[in-house]
Design an enzyme around this catalytic site. Structure first.
Site, PDB file in Angstrom:
ATOM      1  CD  GLN A 158      -3.178   0.975   2.092  1.00 52.13           C
ATOM      2  OE1 GLN A 158      -3.238   0.065   2.806  1.00 52.13           O
ATOM      3  NE2 GLN A 158      -3.825   1.955   2.345  1.00 52.13           N
ATOM      4  CG  PHE A 159       1.204   3.943  -3.550  1.00 50.09           C
ATOM      5  CD1 PHE A 159       1.233   5.071  -3.732  1.00 50.09           C
ATOM      6  CD2 PHE A 159       0.433   2.957  -4.252  1.00 50.09           C
ATOM      7  CE1 PHE A 159       0.250   5.801  -4.330  1.00 50.09           C
ATOM      8  CE2 PHE A 159      -0.708   3.519  -5.018  1.00 50.09           C
ATOM      9  CZ  PHE A 159      -0.737   5.147  -5.117  1.00 50.09           C
ATOM     10  CB  THR A 160      -1.937   5.327  -0.148  1.00 51.76           C
ATOM     11  OG1 THR A 160      -2.476   4.269   0.611  1.00 51.76           O
ATOM     12  CG2 THR A 160      -2.486   5.410  -1.460  1.00 51.76           C
TER      13      THR A 160
END
Length: 150
Positions: free
Chosen positions: A78-80
């Site tokens: 989850q790059f966010t």
């Protein structure tokens, strides 16, 4: 690296309307990776995740780790998690590693976590649009950043 760890009764990842992976009692781990992350970050987080005492013992006290309760683990990239909200209202993802850097680190993290768990860790699909559903047990949610070891 940053992780959000949720103690779950169950969790699953769907991709294109199909169940990709699912677990019962255990941990859902959301993983964010920075460009400067490496083996030390993986080692630290794998040790923390596998030994974090957030499951109830017979007395109802959070005194057991996921391995003690033979729990399962589901890891989702989850790059966010690396979002910067410092300026304005639109998050910036400049602190997130690009896929060419992040994907091998994600795969190494999953492999080492599987080894430490002594069983296969379930995963999402790196870079895919995923729908993650879970039943948070407790709720228990822990955030750990390998750069800020508190």
């Amino acid at each position: 690296m940053r992780v959000v760890i949720q103690r779950v009764a169950h969790a699953k990842v769907c991709i294109d309307g199909e169940v990709h992976s699912q677990i019962g009692n255990g941990l859902l781990v959301l993983l964010g990776i920075q460009p400067t992350d490496g083996q030390d970050d993986i080692d630290y987080l794998v040790q923390k995740i596998t030994h974090l005492r957030i499951f109830d013992d017979a007395a109802g006290v959070m005194n057991l780790c996921v391995r003690d309760v033979t729990g399962e683990v589901l890891v989702v990239s989850q790059f966010t998690l690396m979002a910067s909200t410092r300026k304005g209202n639109r998050p910036s993802y400049i602190h997130a590693a690009p896929p060419a850097v992040a994907e091998p680190l994600y795969e190494d993290f999953v492999e080492q976590l599987s080894t430490a768990m002594e069983k296969r860790v379930q995963t999402g699909r790196f870079g895919a649009n995923m729908q993650v559903s879970l039943l948070n047990d407790g709720p228990v949610t822990i955030c750990i950043d390998s750069r800020h070891r508190e």
